[in-house]
Structure formats: structure tokens, C-alpha cells
Write a protein that holds these residues in place. Structure first.
Motif, PDB file in Angstrom:
ATOM      1  N   ASN A 201      14.768 -20.934   5.284  1.00  0.00           N
ATOM      2  CA  ASN A 201      13.306 -20.882   5.352  1.00  0.00           C
ATOM      3  C   ASN A 201      12.795 -19.934   6.431  1.00  0.00           C
ATOM      4  O   ASN A 201      11.625 -19.508   6.394  1.00  0.00           O
ATOM      5  CB  ASN A 201      12.748 -22.290   5.616  1.00  0.00           C
ATOM      6  CG  ASN A 201      12.899 -23.204   4.414  1.00  0.00           C
ATOM      7  OD1 ASN A 201      12.841 -22.750   3.269  1.00  0.00           O
ATOM      8  ND2 ASN A 201      13.104 -24.488   4.680  1.00  0.00           N
ATOM      9  N   TYR A 204      11.429 -16.745   4.918  1.00  0.00           N
ATOM     10  CA  TYR A 204      10.090 -16.846   4.335  1.00  0.00           C
ATOM     11  C   TYR A 204       9.025 -16.956   5.437  1.00  0.00           C
ATOM     12  O   TYR A 204       7.929 -16.386   5.315  1.00  0.00           O
ATOM     13  CB  TYR A 204      10.017 -18.064   3.413  1.00  0.00           C
ATOM     14  CG  TYR A 204      10.854 -17.923   2.169  1.00  0.00           C
ATOM     15  CD1 TYR A 204      10.461 -17.106   1.120  1.00  0.00           C
ATOM     16  CD2 TYR A 204      12.049 -18.628   2.042  1.00  0.00           C
ATOM     17  CE1 TYR A 204      11.232 -16.980  -0.023  1.00  0.00           C
ATOM     18  CE2 TYR A 204      12.828 -18.504   0.916  1.00  0.00           C
ATOM     19  CZ  TYR A 204      12.423 -17.682  -0.125  1.00  0.00           C
ATOM     20  OH  TYR A 204      13.190 -17.552  -1.254  1.00  0.00           O
ATOM     21  N   GLU A 205       9.334 -17.681   6.500  1.00  0.00           N
ATOM     22  CA  GLU A 205       8.376 -17.807   7.594  1.00  0.00           C
ATOM     23  C   GLU A 205       8.137 -16.460   8.275  1.00  0.00           C
ATOM     24  O   GLU A 205       6.994 -16.104   8.601  1.00  0.00           O
ATOM     25  CB  GLU A 205       8.881 -18.833   8.611  1.00  0.00           C
ATOM     26  CG  GLU A 205       8.914 -20.255   8.069  1.00  0.00           C
ATOM     27  CD  GLU A 205       9.529 -21.230   9.060  1.00  0.00           C
ATOM     28  OE1 GLU A 205       9.950 -20.769  10.153  1.00  0.00           O
ATOM     29  OE2 GLU A 205       9.617 -22.429   8.743  1.00  0.00           O
ATOM     30  N   ALA A 207       8.515 -13.555   6.845  1.00  0.00           N
ATOM     31  CA  ALA A 207       7.773 -12.723   5.899  1.00  0.00           C
ATOM     32  C   ALA A 207       6.298 -13.103   5.875  1.00  0.00           C
ATOM     33  O   ALA A 207       5.419 -12.232   5.752  1.00  0.00           O
ATOM     34  CB  ALA A 207       8.381 -12.864   4.505  1.00  0.00           C
ATOM     35  N   THR A 208       6.011 -14.386   5.986  1.00  0.00           N
ATOM     36  CA  THR A 208       4.611 -14.833   6.022  1.00  0.00           C
ATOM     37  C   THR A 208       3.903 -14.315   7.257  1.00  0.00           C
ATOM     38  O   THR A 208       2.747 -13.874   7.200  1.00  0.00           O
ATOM     39  CB  THR A 208       4.556 -16.370   5.986  1.00  0.00           C
ATOM     40  OG1 THR A 208       5.238 -16.843   4.807  1.00  0.00           O
ATOM     41  CG2 THR A 208       3.110 -16.854   5.953  1.00  0.00           C
ATOM     42  N   ALA A 212       3.412 -10.889   4.208  1.00  0.00           N
ATOM     43  CA  ALA A 212       3.880 -10.821   2.817  1.00  0.00           C
ATOM     44  C   ALA A 212       3.342 -12.006   2.027  1.00  0.00           C
ATOM     45  O   ALA A 212       3.402 -13.152   2.488  1.00  0.00           O
ATOM     46  CB  ALA A 212       5.407 -10.814   2.775  1.00  0.00           C
ATOM     47  N   LYS A 214       3.191 -14.429  -1.627  1.00  0.00           N
ATOM     48  CA  LYS A 214       4.245 -15.145  -2.361  1.00  0.00           C
ATOM     49  C   LYS A 214       4.979 -14.229  -3.330  1.00  0.00           C
ATOM     50  O   LYS A 214       6.198 -14.329  -3.493  1.00  0.00           O
ATOM     51  CB  LYS A 214       3.623 -16.325  -3.117  1.00  0.00           C
ATOM     52  CG  LYS A 214       3.057 -17.419  -2.209  1.00  0.00           C
ATOM     53  CD  LYS A 214       4.134 -18.057  -1.366  1.00  0.00           C
ATOM     54  CE  LYS A 214       3.576 -19.181  -0.497  1.00  0.00           C
ATOM     55  NZ  LYS A 214       4.625 -19.784   0.370  1.00  0.00           N
ATOM     56  N   GLN A 216       5.419 -10.975  -3.083  1.00  0.00           N
ATOM     57  CA  GLN A 216       6.280 -10.076  -2.311  1.00  0.00           C
ATOM     58  C   GLN A 216       7.518 -10.804  -1.788  1.00  0.00           C
ATOM     59  O   GLN A 216       8.611 -10.229  -1.744  1.00  0.00           O
ATOM     60  CB  GLN A 216       5.488  -9.465  -1.157  1.00  0.00           C
ATOM     61  CG  GLN A 216       4.413  -8.478  -1.607  1.00  0.00           C
ATOM     62  CD  GLN A 216       3.528  -8.020  -0.467  1.00  0.00           C
ATOM     63  OE1 GLN A 216       3.326  -8.772   0.506  1.00  0.00           O
ATOM     64  NE2 GLN A 216       2.986  -6.801  -0.551  1.00  0.00           N
ATOM     65  N   GLN A 217       7.336 -12.060  -1.401  1.00  0.00           N
ATOM     66  CA  GLN A 217       8.493 -12.845  -0.964  1.00  0.00           C
ATOM     67  C   GLN A 217       9.471 -13.067  -2.109  1.00  0.00           C
ATOM     68  O   GLN A 217      10.692 -13.003  -1.921  1.00  0.00           O
ATOM     69  CB  GLN A 217       8.018 -14.187  -0.401  1.00  0.00           C
ATOM     70  CG  GLN A 217       7.225 -14.080   0.887  1.00  0.00           C
ATOM     71  CD  GLN A 217       6.730 -15.421   1.373  1.00  0.00           C
ATOM     72  OE1 GLN A 217       7.251 -16.465   0.998  1.00  0.00           O
ATOM     73  NE2 GLN A 217       5.707 -15.414   2.225  1.00  0.00           N
ATOM     74  N   HIS A 220      11.182  -9.473  -2.795  1.00  0.00           N
ATOM     75  CA  HIS A 220      12.002  -8.822  -1.774  1.00  0.00           C
ATOM     76  C   HIS A 220      12.940  -9.775  -1.030  1.00  0.00           C
ATOM     77  O   HIS A 220      13.834  -9.307  -0.317  1.00  0.00           O
ATOM     78  CB  HIS A 220      11.096  -8.116  -0.755  1.00  0.00           C
ATOM     79  CG  HIS A 220      10.258  -7.022  -1.362  1.00  0.00           C
ATOM     80  ND1 HIS A 220      10.792  -5.823  -1.791  1.00  0.00           N
ATOM     81  CD2 HIS A 220       8.926  -6.959  -1.638  1.00  0.00           C
ATOM     82  CE1 HIS A 220       9.833  -5.049  -2.272  1.00  0.00           C
ATOM     83  NE2 HIS A 220       8.688  -5.721  -2.207  1.00  0.00           N
ATOM     84  N   ILE A 221      12.728 -11.079  -1.161  1.00  0.00           N
ATOM     85  CA  ILE A 221      13.613 -12.031  -0.490  1.00  0.00           C
ATOM     86  C   ILE A 221      14.392 -12.857  -1.502  1.00  0.00           C
ATOM     87  O   ILE A 221      15.628 -12.893  -1.493  1.00  0.00           O
ATOM     88  CB  ILE A 221      12.810 -12.961   0.453  1.00  0.00           C
ATOM     89  CG1 ILE A 221      12.147 -12.148   1.565  1.00  0.00           C
ATOM     90  CG2 ILE A 221      13.731 -14.024   1.055  1.00  0.00           C
ATOM     91  CD1 ILE A 221      11.302 -12.988   2.499  1.00  0.00           C
ATOM     92  N   THR A 222      13.646 -13.524  -2.401  1.00  0.00           N
ATOM     93  CA  THR A 222      14.289 -14.446  -3.336  1.00  0.00           C
ATOM     94  C   THR A 222      15.209 -13.714  -4.313  1.00  0.00           C
ATOM     95  O   THR A 222      16.370 -14.111  -4.495  1.00  0.00           O
ATOM     96  CB  THR A 222      13.220 -15.232  -4.116  1.00  0.00           C
ATOM     97  OG1 THR A 222      12.337 -15.870  -3.194  1.00  0.00           O
ATOM     98  CG2 THR A 222      13.879 -16.278  -4.986  1.00  0.00           C
TER      99      THR A 222
END
Length: 316
Positions: A201, A204-205, A207-208, A212, A214, A216-217, A220-222
Motif C-alpha cells: 500500500n 499507492y500512498e 502515488a496519491t 496520481a 485512481k 493512473q495508479q 502505472h502501478i497495478t
């Protein structure tokens, strides 16, 4: 003369070796049931099918060696290529959307703001454990040829004419594809959800904090970190799509093997073996299908292996 100490060392060595052999034998005995069952129901039928592909046999009479004649009969049959076409089309229509939507659903089911997440997770997995016969019967009612069926009623709302789902070329393919999608999207969603929950997590934190959103997350992450799970689901979905049998067989009913609107390769194989008693051509079809699966699975695995790979420029 051998000293007493040397004699004791030899006895200890023998005991150690015997105990090691006992452990090895017990280990093989523990795993033996799996390999015995696999050899009986898996390996032997596969080897026998390869042998049978070069024989002419109806299941009762003596086998006659015919060489490559069975393969020539199959590849020269227009119905076989029609079944290959149907299998690929239905597979793409039913499999590709479920992989994309499965990732989106898994991402949404992992969000903290979603209430009753456990309920939705169980609900979305229910179609996978539902009896295939029950699913096909329900969909045969939903996609019946009658104008008042649910599918035709929805089409009439948007001003479209009713469709003969069980007899038309594309109507049959669409109905079966939706059935495949509905049944397997939850299975892939749960796999993706397990992959997403393995992602920290903190990413995501961070990126937030960087601004970024949701989407974009997700992009580029998921997606990059889900790469192993995507490759796994694409591989199994490809194999499953090319082995499609139960859905079209039950949906079309008694006339499934006499019509070519949704005749798949496995249905073609089954028809040769158990309807026409031509086990040689059926085995030849199985071998051809094996190579088709290897080709498509390799292509899909190669394409999905590029997910998350960044292009690196050369600095001068």
C-alpha cells in the motif's frame, strides 16, 4: 586386523545409509499415488491417442495403420476449419473482455471506500462454482428465439429487431461468448485481487501524495506489478478457450453436432470419435489442436510479457 573403532564407524555408516534409503523410499511412496493416477488417466491416454492418430479404428475392429491419412482427412475437411474459426472467434469474444474487466473489478474490490467488499467478492465468484448445465439452461432461456426473451426485449428498447440467438451465425456466437464471459470473469477477478493485495500500500500512498488519480495508479502501478498474474490468467484462458465444449454443446442442445454455427474443435473431435466412430481422425484432430494451443499460448504469453516493460533510450 581391523580395530574396534573402525568396525564401529562402518556400522554407523551402514546404519546412516540404510536410514537415508528408508527416507528416500518412504518419500517415493508418498508421491507414488499421484504419479500412478496421472499415468493411468493422463499419460497413457495421451500416448495412446498419438498412436491412434496413425490408425484406422472404430473402437471394435482391428486397427489398421494408415500413416498420415487421418491428418489429411482432417485438414481437407472444411468443417474442421470452420470449427477452428468458431473456436478462435468465440474465444476472443468471451475471453479477452473478461481479462480486462477482471483487472478493473479486482482493483475496485480492493478499494477501502467500498462497503460490503466480502459480499461482492463472494458474489462475483459464484458463477464459477455454479453447475454448467444450470448456467446453459438459464442462458438458453435468456437468449431464446422468442421475441419476449430478455435479450430480445433489451434489444427492442434500443430499437433493434429481435435475433434468432440459437440459429443465426453471430447470434449463437455472441450468446455463447457472453455465457463464457459471465462464468469465468469472477475466477480471473479473484486471481487478480490476490495479486493486487500482494502489492504494498505504500506505493499507492506515495502515488496519491504525488497527485496520481485512481486510473493512473491502475495503469502505472497495478498493471506492471500484476504481470505474473496476467501471464498466468492469459495462458489458462487461452487453453480453456481453445478447448471450449460444454457451453456450446448444452446451449445448442440435441442439434449441437449437426450444425456449424458454433462447432468448436473439441466438438468436432467428439463428433468424430463418438458419433462417427472414427477414433483415428479424432486423435489426429487432438494432436492438431495441441499444436494450435501451443502456438496461441506462446503468442499470448509473449505479448503479455511486455506489460510494464519500459523502453530505454540510449544516451549519447
Amino acid at each position: 586386523m581391523v580395530s574396534l573403532n573402525e568396525t564401529r564407524k562402518r556400522v554407523k555408516t551402514k546404519k546412516f545409509v540404510s536410514e537415508e534409503k528408508k527416507d528416500m523410499i518412504s518419500g517415493y511412496l508418498y508421491i507414488a499415488p499421484f504419479f500412478i493416477i496421472f499415468g493411468i488417466v493422463g499419460l497413457y491416454p495421451a500416448i495412446f491417442s498419438m498412436y491412434l492418430a496413425f490408425q484406422k479404428w472404430n473402437g471394435l475392429n482391428t486397427m489398421v495403420f494408415v500413416g498420415l491419412d487421418n491428418f489429411k482427412i482432417v485438414v481437407n475437411d472444411p468443417l474442421f476449419w470452420k470449427s477452428v474459426y468458431n473456436t478462435i472467434v468465440i474465444g476472443l469474444m468471451g475471453t479477452a473482455p473478461q481479462l480486462v474487466i477482471g483487472i478493473i473489478l479486482a482493483f475496485l474490490l480492493n478499494q477501502s471506500f467500498l462497503r460490503f467488499r466480502n459480499f461482492f467478492r463472494v458474489t462475483i465468484f459464484m458463477p464459477y462454482i455454479t453447475s454448467m448445465v444450470a448456467v446453459a439452461l438459464i442462458f438458453s432461456v435468456l437468449f431464446s428465439n422468442h421475441e419476449t426473451s430478455l435479450a430480445n426485449y433489451v434489444l427492442s428498447i434500443f430499437g433493434f429487431d429481435p435475433v434468432n440467438w440459437a440459429t443465426s451465425e453471430w447470434g449463437t456466437k455472441i450468446a455463447i461468448s457472453i455465457m463464457v464471459f459471465w462464468r469465468w470473469v469472477g475466477y480471473n477477478t479473484i486471481i487478480y485481487l490476490a495479486g493486487i493485495q500482494s502489492i504494498s500500500n505504500d506505493l499507492y500512498e506515495a502515488a496519491t501524495i504525488d497527485g496520481a488519480n485512481k486510473f493512473q495508479q491502475l495503469l502505472h502501478i497495478t498493471m506492471p506489478l500484476l504481470k505474473p498474474f496476467i501471464i498466468l490468467t492469459v495462458f489458462f484462458s487461452t487453453v480453456g478457450a481453445l478447448q471450449l465444449f460444454a457451453e456450446p454443446t448444452i446451449f445448442l442442445g440435441a442439434g449441437a453436432f449437426t450444425r456449424d454455427e458454433a462447432m468448436t474443435v473439441v466438438m468436432y473431435l467428439y463428433r468424430d470419435a463418438f458419433k462417427l466412430q472414427s477414433f483415428g481422425t479424432a486423435s489426429a484432430t487432438a494432436i492438431i489442436l495441441l499444436f494450435i494451443i501451443i502456438i496461441f499460448a506462446s503468442i499470448n504469453t509473449f505479448l503479455t510479457s511486455g506489460i510494464g516493460r519500459k523502453k530505454r533510450g540510449v544516451k549519447r
